[in-house]
Scaffold this motif. Structure first.
Motif, PDB file in Angstrom:
ATOM      1  N   GLU A  55       3.299   7.778  -9.473  1.00 38.93           N
ATOM      2  CA  GLU A  55       2.566   8.249 -10.657  1.00 38.93           C
ATOM      3  C   GLU A  55       2.830   7.314 -11.850  1.00 38.93           C
ATOM      4  OE1 GLU A  55       2.556  12.324 -13.179  1.00 38.93           O
ATOM      5  OE2 GLU A  55       2.770  12.539 -11.026  1.00 38.93           O
TER       6      GLU A  55
ATOM      7  N   LYS B   2       0.254  11.851  -3.842  1.00 34.96           N
ATOM      8  CA  LYS B   2       0.869  13.184  -3.771  1.00 34.96           C
ATOM      9  C   LYS B   2       1.396  13.393  -2.350  1.00 34.96           C
ATOM     10  CE  LYS B   2      -2.113  14.858  -7.446  1.00 34.96           C
ATOM     11  NZ  LYS B   2      -3.355  15.560  -7.772  1.00 34.96           N
ATOM     12  N   THR B   6       0.047  15.960   0.589  1.00 40.74           N
ATOM     13  CA  THR B   6      -0.599  15.344   1.753  1.00 40.74           C
ATOM     14  C   THR B   6       0.025  15.874   3.045  1.00 40.74           C
ATOM     15  OG1 THR B   6      -0.981  13.331   0.471  1.00 40.74           O
ATOM     16  CG2 THR B   6      -1.148  13.136   2.862  1.00 40.74           C
ATOM     17  N   PHE B  58     -10.338  16.543   0.043  1.00 39.95           N
ATOM     18  CA  PHE B  58      -9.760  15.535  -0.849  1.00 39.95           C
ATOM     19  C   PHE B  58     -10.665  14.308  -1.013  1.00 39.95           C
ATOM     20  CE2 PHE B  58      -6.421  18.006   1.274  1.00 39.95           C
ATOM     21  CZ  PHE B  58      -5.944  18.689   0.164  1.00 39.95           C
ATOM     22  N   HIS B  59     -11.904  14.466  -0.573  1.00 40.34           N
ATOM     23  CA  HIS B  59     -12.968  13.490  -0.819  1.00 40.34           C
ATOM     24  C   HIS B  59     -12.593  12.063  -0.411  1.00 40.34           C
ATOM     25  CE1 HIS B  59     -14.471  16.920  -2.987  1.00 40.34           C
ATOM     26  NE2 HIS B  59     -13.402  16.898  -3.774  1.00 40.34           N
ATOM     27  N   ARG B  63     -11.435   2.607   0.747  1.00 33.14           N
ATOM     28  CA  ARG B  63     -10.849   1.943  -0.415  1.00 33.14           C
ATOM     29  C   ARG B  63     -11.444   0.551  -0.579  1.00 33.14           C
ATOM     30  NH1 ARG B  63      -5.723   3.079   0.803  1.00 33.14           N
ATOM     31  NH2 ARG B  63      -4.822   1.054   1.222  1.00 33.14           N
ATOM     32  N   SER B  87      -9.248   5.990  -0.099  1.00 39.51           N
ATOM     33  CA  SER B  87      -8.853   6.559  -1.385  1.00 39.51           C
ATOM     34  C   SER B  87      -9.208   8.035  -1.313  1.00 39.51           C
ATOM     35  CB  SER B  87      -9.640   5.919  -2.532  1.00 39.51           C
ATOM     36  OG  SER B  87      -9.180   4.625  -2.761  1.00 39.51           O
ATOM     37  N   THR B  88      -8.289   8.884  -1.735  1.00 42.30           N
ATOM     38  CA  THR B  88      -8.544  10.325  -1.737  1.00 42.30           C
ATOM     39  C   THR B  88      -8.019  10.894  -3.060  1.00 42.30           C
ATOM     40  OG1 THR B  88      -6.428  11.165  -0.925  1.00 42.30           O
ATOM     41  CG2 THR B  88      -7.930  10.288   0.732  1.00 42.30           C
ATOM     42  N   SER B  89      -8.317  12.156  -3.305  1.00 42.97           N
ATOM     43  CA  SER B  89      -7.789  12.758  -4.528  1.00 42.97           C
ATOM     44  C   SER B  89      -6.281  13.005  -4.423  1.00 42.97           C
ATOM     45  CB  SER B  89      -8.529  14.064  -4.845  1.00 42.97           C
ATOM     46  OG  SER B  89      -8.471  14.936  -3.750  1.00 42.97           O
ATOM     47  N   LEU B  90      -5.715  12.782  -3.251  1.00 47.62           N
ATOM     48  CA  LEU B  90      -4.261  12.860  -3.076  1.00 47.62           C
ATOM     49  C   LEU B  90      -3.614  11.495  -3.286  1.00 47.62           C
ATOM     50  CD1 LEU B  90      -4.164  15.036   0.172  1.00 47.62           C
ATOM     51  CD2 LEU B  90      -3.433  15.760  -2.100  1.00 47.62           C
ATOM     52  N   ASP B  92      -4.003   6.996  -2.376  1.00 43.53           N
ATOM     53  CA  ASP B  92      -4.418   6.090  -1.306  1.00 43.53           C
ATOM     54  C   ASP B  92      -3.745   6.507   0.005  1.00 43.53           C
ATOM     55  OD1 ASP B  92      -5.892   4.746  -3.154  1.00 43.53           O
ATOM     56  OD2 ASP B  92      -4.539   3.030  -3.320  1.00 43.53           O
TER      57      ASP B  92
END
Lengths: 68, 162
Positions: A55, B2, B6, B58-59, B63, B87-90, B92
């Motif tokens: 992050e 995340k 994940t 997570f769309h 990438r 690439s995901t909302s969580l 890479d």
């Protein structure tokens, strides 16, 4: 990490036996004292530390983009 | 990235996977920092279906691919391919059907260890497995971490730490 394990680890960090992998890593430039921090964590704590570091990395990357 | 989310998302859907790469290094106690998650997944049709279903919320998109490139990470797409960089909302996420130096999912499984992350059981590539994979990959960034991984394996062996 027990007191005994910590003492053993600190001895390996401070005085890696010649020819050992610890000694080779130190010679390579790796900071062995980092193991004292990472090995005392649970797997869950390591996972959280990884997510937190990622992050910070992303925030810095975004900041660099915004400032360029 | 995340990592806990994940692992939980894959576990909740019953996906057979093994955490590999930098995230596995971190869970094994390496000080290495990574910004993506690599997993090796079982390529059975049922597992591929579960993997696609687990990641759908997570769309996932390819990438570094053009934004207008049509792509859907469904079972058919995963079956037709092998390795995917997403690439995901969580964050890479890289999906690998095989790992260089180790082989297929079954080979990687044999080189993995069971761990628990936030109460969720998770298979993580062992340090010995990571050393084999990094040696086989052979890129400068892989070879660079070998001294640390070998030293870490030695430290854990000598202290009995996990």
């Amino acid at each position: 990490m027990t007191t005994e394990q910590e003492a053993l680890l600190l001895e390996l960090i401070n005085n890696p036996p010649p020819g050992s992998e610890m000694a080779k890593a130190k010679e390579f430039g790796f900071d062995l004292t980092l193991f004292h921090s990472t090995l005392r964590l649970t797997t869950t704590e390591r996972a959280r530390a990884l997510s937190d570091a990622a992050e910070i990395f992303e925030a810095q990357k975004q900041s660099s983009k915004d400032n360029s | 990235m995340k990592l806990e989310d994940t692992i939980r998302a894959l576990y909740d859907e019953g996906v057979e996977f093994i955490l590999i790469g930098g995230a596995a290094m971190g869970l094994q106690g390496s000080a290495h920092v990574t910004k993506d998650i690599d997993i090796c997944y079982d390529r059975t049709p049922s597992n591929i279906g579960r993997l696609a279903k687990a990641l759908r919320p997570f769309h996932p998109v390819l990438r570094n691919a053009p934004a207008n490139l049509p792509f859907a990470l469904d079972a058919a797409t995963i079956t037709a391919g092998l390795n995917f960089t997403l690439s995901t909302s969580l964050g890479d996420l890289d999906l690998l059907g095989e790992v260089s130096g180790l082989g297929t999912f079954r080979d990687v499984l044999a080189a993995s260890e069971k761990r628990e992350v936030c109460g969720v059981p998770c298979k993580v590539l062992s340090l010995e497995g990571l050393i084999k994979a990094k040696t086989a990959a052979g890129r400068p960034r892989d070879l660079y971490v070998l001294p640390e991984l070998r030293a870490l394996a030695e430290a854990k062996r000598k202290t009995g730490l996990e």
